[in-house]
Design a protein around this motif. Structure first.
Motif, PDB file in Angstrom:
ATOM      1  N   ASP A  16      16.988 -51.054 -41.234  1.00 58.67           N
ATOM      2  CA  ASP A  16      18.079 -52.008 -41.034  1.00 58.67           C
ATOM      3  C   ASP A  16      18.909 -51.641 -39.805  1.00 58.67           C
ATOM      4  OD1 ASP A  16      19.478 -54.323 -41.613  1.00 58.67           O
ATOM      5  OD2 ASP A  16      20.942 -53.303 -42.897  1.00 58.67           O
ATOM      6  N   VAL A  17      18.229 -51.189 -38.741  1.00 59.78           N
ATOM      7  CA  VAL A  17      18.882 -50.853 -37.471  1.00 59.78           C
ATOM      8  C   VAL A  17      18.727 -52.035 -36.529  1.00 59.78           C
ATOM      9  CG1 VAL A  17      18.903 -49.327 -35.468  1.00 59.78           C
ATOM     10  CG2 VAL A  17      18.509 -48.383 -37.758  1.00 59.78           C
ATOM     11  N   GLN A  18      19.843 -52.566 -36.061  1.00 58.97           N
ATOM     12  CA  GLN A  18      19.808 -53.754 -35.221  1.00 58.97           C
ATOM     13  C   GLN A  18      19.483 -53.431 -33.767  1.00 58.97           C
ATOM     14  OE1 GLN A  18      23.819 -55.423 -35.433  1.00 58.97           O
ATOM     15  NE2 GLN A  18      24.603 -53.381 -35.830  1.00 58.97           N
ATOM     16  N   GLU A  19      19.095 -54.456 -33.034  1.00 58.55           N
ATOM     17  CA  GLU A  19      18.776 -54.293 -31.610  1.00 58.55           C
ATOM     18  C   GLU A  19      20.039 -53.932 -30.840  1.00 58.55           C
ATOM     19  OE1 GLU A  19      16.399 -56.758 -28.069  1.00 58.55           O
ATOM     20  OE2 GLU A  19      16.712 -57.643 -30.067  1.00 58.55           O
ATOM     21  N   HIS A  20      19.870 -53.069 -29.825  1.00 57.04           N
ATOM     22  CA  HIS A  20      21.047 -52.597 -29.098  1.00 57.04           C
ATOM     23  C   HIS A  20      20.667 -52.068 -27.725  1.00 57.04           C
ATOM     24  CE1 HIS A  20      19.387 -49.075 -31.250  1.00 57.04           C
ATOM     25  NE2 HIS A  20      19.860 -48.357 -30.250  1.00 57.04           N
ATOM     26  N   TRP A  21      21.687 -51.794 -26.927  1.00 57.95           N
ATOM     27  CA  TRP A  21      21.516 -51.147 -25.620  1.00 57.95           C
ATOM     28  C   TRP A  21      21.781 -49.656 -25.792  1.00 57.95           C
ATOM     29  CZ3 TRP A  21      19.282 -54.563 -22.670  1.00 57.95           C
ATOM     30  CH2 TRP A  21      19.637 -55.910 -22.727  1.00 57.95           C
ATOM     31  N   HIS A  22      20.953 -48.841 -25.132  1.00 58.58           N
ATOM     32  CA  HIS A  22      21.049 -47.386 -25.258  1.00 58.58           C
ATOM     33  C   HIS A  22      21.337 -46.801 -23.876  1.00 58.58           C
ATOM     34  CE1 HIS A  22      19.035 -43.437 -26.901  1.00 58.58           C
ATOM     35  NE2 HIS A  22      20.350 -43.370 -26.855  1.00 58.58           N
ATOM     36  N   TYR A  23      22.492 -46.130 -23.730  1.00 53.90           N
ATOM     37  CA  TYR A  23      22.939 -45.564 -22.456  1.00 53.90           C
ATOM     38  C   TYR A  23      22.753 -44.040 -22.489  1.00 53.90           C
ATOM     39  CZ  TYR A  23      25.309 -50.114 -22.063  1.00 53.90           C
ATOM     40  OH  TYR A  23      25.590 -51.458 -22.020  1.00 53.90           O
ATOM     41  N   VAL A  24      22.264 -43.477 -21.394  1.00 54.53           N
ATOM     42  CA  VAL A  24      22.001 -42.035 -21.320  1.00 54.53           C
ATOM     43  C   VAL A  24      22.594 -41.495 -20.020  1.00 54.53           C
ATOM     44  CG1 VAL A  24      20.252 -40.212 -21.335  1.00 54.53           C
ATOM     45  CG2 VAL A  24      19.842 -42.343 -22.610  1.00 54.53           C
ATOM     46  N   GLY A  68      11.917 -37.210 -18.963  1.00 53.28           N
ATOM     47  CA  GLY A  68      10.756 -37.073 -19.831  1.00 53.28           C
ATOM     48  C   GLY A  68      11.067 -37.497 -21.256  1.00 53.28           C
ATOM     49  N   GLU A  69      12.254 -37.129 -21.748  1.00 59.51           N
ATOM     50  CA  GLU A  69      12.642 -37.530 -23.103  1.00 59.51           C
ATOM     51  C   GLU A  69      12.869 -39.044 -23.172  1.00 59.51           C
ATOM     52  OE1 GLU A  69      13.799 -37.316 -27.148  1.00 59.51           O
ATOM     53  OE2 GLU A  69      12.480 -36.180 -25.819  1.00 59.51           O
ATOM     54  N   CYS A  70      13.443 -39.625 -22.118  1.00 56.56           N
ATOM     55  CA  CYS A  70      13.619 -41.079 -22.086  1.00 56.56           C
ATOM     56  C   CYS A  70      12.277 -41.793 -22.053  1.00 56.56           C
ATOM     57  CB  CYS A  70      14.461 -41.479 -20.877  1.00 56.56           C
ATOM     58  SG  CYS A  70      16.191 -40.937 -20.943  1.00 56.56           S
ATOM     59  N   ARG A  71      11.345 -41.261 -21.299  1.00 58.89           N
ATOM     60  CA  ARG A  71      10.016 -41.884 -21.237  1.00 58.89           C
ATOM     61  C   ARG A  71       9.295 -41.778 -22.570  1.00 58.89           C
ATOM     62  NH1 ARG A  71       8.107 -42.372 -15.794  1.00 58.89           N
ATOM     63  NH2 ARG A  71       6.075 -42.974 -16.628  1.00 58.89           N
ATOM     64  N   ARG A  72       9.567 -40.708 -23.320  1.00 56.50           N
ATOM     65  CA  ARG A  72       8.959 -40.576 -24.650  1.00 56.50           C
ATOM     66  C   ARG A  72       9.449 -41.689 -25.563  1.00 56.50           C
ATOM     67  NH1 ARG A  72      10.166 -38.897 -29.647  1.00 56.50           N
ATOM     68  NH2 ARG A  72      12.330 -38.406 -29.098  1.00 56.50           N
ATOM     69  N   LEU A  73      10.762 -41.996 -25.509  1.00 56.43           N
ATOM     70  CA  LEU A  73      11.319 -43.041 -26.364  1.00 56.43           C
ATOM     71  C   LEU A  73      11.017 -44.442 -25.854  1.00 56.43           C
ATOM     72  CD1 LEU A  73      14.914 -41.812 -27.352  1.00 56.43           C
ATOM     73  CD2 LEU A  73      12.861 -41.875 -28.758  1.00 56.43           C
ATOM     74  N   TYR A  74      10.975 -44.593 -24.533  1.00 51.57           N
ATOM     75  CA  TYR A  74      10.813 -45.919 -23.936  1.00 51.57           C
ATOM     76  C   TYR A  74       9.671 -45.920 -22.922  1.00 51.57           C
ATOM     77  CZ  TYR A  74      15.511 -46.336 -25.928  1.00 51.57           C
ATOM     78  OH  TYR A  74      16.582 -46.340 -26.781  1.00 51.57           O
ATOM     79  N   PRO A  75       8.440 -45.731 -23.377  1.00 48.35           N
ATOM     80  CA  PRO A  75       7.312 -45.667 -22.432  1.00 48.35           C
ATOM     81  C   PRO A  75       7.105 -46.965 -21.663  1.00 48.35           C
ATOM     82  CG  PRO A  75       6.535 -45.800 -24.700  1.00 48.35           C
ATOM     83  CD  PRO A  75       8.010 -45.568 -24.774  1.00 48.35           C
ATOM     84  N   ARG A  85      14.844 -45.935 -10.771  1.00 45.41           N
ATOM     85  CA  ARG A  85      13.528 -45.497 -10.337  1.00 45.41           C
ATOM     86  C   ARG A  85      12.907 -44.622 -11.409  1.00 45.41           C
ATOM     87  NH1 ARG A  85      15.353 -43.038  -4.700  1.00 45.41           N
ATOM     88  NH2 ARG A  85      16.925 -42.238  -6.103  1.00 45.41           N
ATOM     89  N   GLY A  86      11.611 -44.715 -11.539  1.00 44.50           N
ATOM     90  CA  GLY A  86      10.906 -43.866 -12.487  1.00 44.50           C
ATOM     91  C   GLY A  86      10.848 -42.437 -11.993  1.00 44.50           C
ATOM     92  N   MET A  87      10.416 -41.535 -12.860  1.00 43.99           N
ATOM     93  CA  MET A  87      10.397 -40.125 -12.502  1.00 43.99           C
ATOM     94  C   MET A  87       9.473 -39.857 -11.334  1.00 43.99           C
ATOM     95  SD  MET A  87      11.863 -37.378 -13.327  1.00 43.99           S
ATOM     96  CE  MET A  87      11.756 -36.349 -11.871  1.00 43.99           C
ATOM     97  N   ASP A  88       8.405 -40.624 -11.214  1.00 44.74           N
ATOM     98  CA  ASP A  88       7.457 -40.393 -10.127  1.00 44.74           C
ATOM     99  C   ASP A  88       8.073 -40.672  -8.765  1.00 44.74           C
ATOM    100  OD1 ASP A  88       5.606 -39.761 -12.008  1.00 44.74           O
ATOM    101  OD2 ASP A  88       4.633 -41.735 -12.022  1.00 44.74           O
TER     102      ASP A  88
END
Length: 498
Positions: free
Chosen positions: A104-112, A60-67, A31-34
């Protein structure tokens, strides 16, 4: 560069890997922050604001990186830790990161992760320390996993891995910091991968909000051993320069079949060897399987037994001793600091005295008054040290990488309160001396070794660099020094009464 700590075997073959997250989690659409709302019970008692501050800061930091990913896929504990569940992390959000072709950064999954820091500020999990204090344990974890061709959703095993690390932190109160390394002793994804251990460093994208973000980096056994012998930061820097090993953002590729030393044998090994020679190791302590016996007195002397024996009821460390040893395994990991134990005496150092080139067992952050139980130091004439194989293989590192560089090294038992600290001549704050090289406070033993004796021991312990369980037990003895060391199978420590 700060000193580091090797944390115990946390994985399937280790101490903290028994609980499995799959029993208590489910895979849901996040769910989003809202849409974040407090539980009805908490709301009824007026304990939680509409948007808990810790959750809001991380979201908020995640939304900054992944709006564009306001509703990421998310793994959540069905029964939250603060309601009696076994998994400390309330959530692990998973994002798709397109990488950065320019770097030269490849596509990836980012876990937080969400839960190592104080998400709610109402004492339900972490003691609220106010705006100026640390938030919970003071950090959250992230993990970057290479996206395989054709993958449409992130694998969930990294979330289980992060929960395992979080359980270790909550149970041991040992925190992770940049440069730390964790021996897992099993492929991180339960496959046949060579990626079986972890280093930790700062996340390359996420900016600290309430708390810093430490990213997990999967490494091979050879890379973990190099980090132990030298330091985690140095190995991470080498990995940043090799795309397949992680690249600038340190992305873990579970299909990587070569170590950095196999990819570029001469250059990488030369850098590590030079670092070990000039800098030594910044590994200041390990949680380990170890015990020690005082051979000076019979163990049946109940009034003043100095023996810490397998199979007997261990004596307890005092609260002050426990905190002093924990300083090596926790406080010493803070950024831009050196690992240190608090002072044994309460006298403050003179600010006019020149800084010693030797390492110190003193900590500027501690001004504790020495309790009466610390005044009485027991000098021992002869000691017997016992280690499991993994702990024993670190003895050459302790001697070459630490003591020959004027530093100290601590083994803290994971099976009890036993602790063994090796110190070199000139280390400040030690209660072992050249006149009395074996000294103890309860079950905490300090051993002072001269440079000449260290060199002799290194020659005698050369075979410990090989991990051959079929040759256990191994016995080493220096009668003239009244010191004996045994390297024993794990079963001796896991089943002490057998």
């Amino acid at each position: 560069m700060s000193d580091s700590v090797l944390h115990p075997s946390l994985g399937p073959g280790g101490h903290w890997g028994a609980s499995r997250m799959c029993r208590v989690t489910r895979f849901i659409r996040g769910r989003g922050m809202d849409e974040v709302r407090p539980t009805s019970g908490a709301q009824a008692h007026g304990l939680v604001p509409l948007f808990p501050p810790g959750l809001q800061a991380i979201y908020g930091e995640c939304r900054r990186l992944y709006p564009e990913q306001a509703n990421p896929l998310q793994v959540t504990a069905i029964v939250k830790y603060w309601l009696g569940g076994p998994d400390p992390l309330d959530y692990i959000s998973m994002y798709r990161n397109v990488g950065c072709p320019a770097q030269d950064v490849q596509e990836h999954w980012h876990y937080v992760s969400f839960g190592l820091s104080d998400l709610y500020g109402d004492n339900r999990v972490h003691e609220f320390t106010g705006p100026d204090g640390p938030s919970g344990f003071g950090f959250e974890l992230t993990f970057r996993l290479k996206r395989e061709v054709g993958e449409t959703a992130p694998p969930t095993w990294p979330a289980e891995l992060m929960q395992g690390l979080a359980r270790y932190v909550f149970q041991s109160e040992n925190t992770f910091c940049s440069g730390d390394h964790v021996s897992w002793h099993s492929p991180l994804d339960n496959s046949e991968s060579r990626i079986q251990h972890m280093l930790l460093t700062e996340d390359p994208q996420m900016q600290p909000v309430q708390t810093p973000f430490g990213t997990i980096v999967g490494v091979c056994t050879e890379e973990l051993q190099a980090a132990q012998q030298w330091n985690g930061q140095g190995i991470l820097e080498l990995m940043r320069g090799v795309r397949v090993a992680g690249g600038p953002w340190l992305i873990t590729d579970m299909r990587r079949g070569e170590t950095i030393f196999e990819i570029d044998p001469q250059l990488q090994q030369e850098r590590v060897d030079q670092g070990i020679e000039t800098e030594g190791s910044n590994l200041s302590g390990v949680s380990a399987k170890c015990v020690w016996d005082d051979l000076s007195r019979p163990p049946e002397d109940e009034e003043d037994s100095r023996s810490i024996c397998i199979g007997s009821q261990p004596r307890r460390l005092s609260d002050k001793d426990t905190e002093q040893i924990r300083e090596t395994l926790r406080k010493g990991l803070e950024f831009n600091s050196k690992a240190a134990l608090p002072p044994i005496n309460s006298q403050k150092q003179s600010h006019e005295r020149p800084q010693s080139r030797k390492d110190s067992l003193e900590s500027e952050s501690s001004a504790a008054i020495v309790p009466h139980e610390l005044v009485r130091t027991r000098q021992l004439e002869s000691v017997h040290l016992k280690f499991n194989q993994e702990s024993g293989t670190l003895l050459p590192l302790c001697l070459r990488g630490r003591l020959l560089h004027g530093r100290h090294f601590t083994y803290k038992s994971i099976n009890g309160d036993t602790a063994i600290t090796f110190v070199s001549t000139g280390v400040e704050g030690a209660f072992a001396t050249e006149e009395h090289p074996y000294a103890a406070h309860g079950p905490w033993l300090q051993i002072l070794l001269t440079e000449e004796f260290v060199e002799q021991m290194l020659g005698d312990l050369q075979e410990l660099n090989t991990r051959d369980e079929t040759k256990l037990p191994k016995e080493y003895s220096w009668p003239e020094k009244k010191l004996k060391i045994s390297v024993l199978p794990d079963s001796v420590f896991d089943n002490p009464l057998q």
